[in-house]
Design a protein around this motif. Structure first.
Motif: not given
Ligand code: AMP
Ligand code: FE
Ligand code: FE
Ligand code: ZN
Length: 290
Positions: A14, A39, A66, A99, A149
């Protein structure tokens, strides 16, 4: 000027910069060593290492997995992992499939909440990268449902949000063992959330919900390091974490968690990480190989 940043993301997950752009920026900023830690993906590593070849900078290959614990998330970094290892790639592929499946379910939940967005657009934004909630957030912004975001996470897709969906995850100990299995050095990432939601407690006695409470179990599984320098960490937090690292015989590491220009996580190279952390990691790698 800081010289080391061992926590950076690229378009392979990301992040906003391609691996080549990240390495070029790091070199321009005078960094001597960076680690690429996307990730659940090592897809950016070959490109990053190639980009580093003709620059005065070293790229450490890495990954960030994660994982799931009952009340939140724990991230495990893996440095010097053998990313061509077949079993490890099978694992990462499984995690990325999880994912994709979750993105579909979040889009369905958003539609049920009266906010239809296009799954195709989410996947288009992700491109070849591991699809994540930031991509969903971006589409929510494009559709005008939220302004940022952060608002997307706060109102809808954060862990306790109405459009949050679970996905396939490992436990922290499993991720640690898998990284070791692929010859890597597992490191517990950002063990404290600097906003105080995870109280480190008094030095030596972690809050039960803190990832630090997992250290005995993770060391058993082969943990090698602890991220003690991180965006937003005060000197006091770093000191407490350095104390944990000493007591558990873990290499202190650190980085900014850079995700790209304008992203909030941290600016590339903005966190002081001593060069000796890199030397200590490499020493562990040598002894692990013997
Ligand atoms: P995921 O990997 O799909 O679970 O998304 C999590 C990722 O979202 C984290 O690694 C962050 O880089 C990104 N992120 C951006 N803004 C936020 C936020 N407000 N809270 C948590 N994650 C965030
Ligand atoms: Fe991220
Ligand atoms: Fe992380
Ligand atoms: Zn990260």
């Amino acid at each position: 000027m800081n010289q080391v940043d061992l926590h950076c993301h690229t378009t392979a997950s990301d992040g906003l910069l391609t691996p080549t752009e990240l390495v070029a920026l790091a070199a321009r900023r005078g960094l001597r060593v960076i680690a690429v830690t996307d990730h659940d993906s090592t897809e950016g590593l070959d490109e990053a290492l190639t980009a580093a070849r003709d620059r005065r900078i070293e790229v450490i290959p890495g990954v960030e997995i994660n994982t799931d614990v009952p009340d939140g998330e724990v991230h495990v970094l893996g440095y010097f992992v053998d990313w061509h290892d077949g079993d490890f790639q099978v694992l990462l592929t499984r995690l990325r499939h999880g994912r994709l499946d979750r993105a579909e379910r979040m889009v369905a939940k958003l539609a049920a909440l009266g906010m239809p967005i296009s799954l195709d657009r989410v996947l288009e934004l992700a491109g070849d990268a591991t699809v994540g909630r930031p991509h969903v957030a971006q589409v929510l912004i494009e559709a005008g449902y939220v302004a940022s975001t952060d608002e997307a996470f706060d109102r809808y897709i954060g862990r306790h949000g109405p459009a949050y969906a679970e996905r396939l995850r490992l436990t922290p100990a499993e991720a640690t063992a898998h990284i070791r299995g692929a010859g890597g050095l597992p490191v517990l990432a950002h063990p404290i959330v600097p906003d105080g939601t995870q109280n480190p407690g008094r030095p030596g006695t972690p809050d039960a919900s803190s990832p630090l409470a997992l250290l005995p179990e993770l060391c058993q599984a082969g943990l090698v390091g602890l991220e003690v320098y991180y965006t937003g960490y005060t000197a006091v937090i770093t000191d407490i974490l350095l104390d944990y690292a000493r007591r558990f015989n873990l290499v202190p590491t650190g980085g900014s968690d850079y995700h790209g220009p304008g992203r909030l996580e941290g600016e590339l190279g903005s966190v002081y990480v001593p060069l000796r952390c890199v030397r200590q990691l490499k020493a562990r790698r040598q002894s692990q190989r013997r």
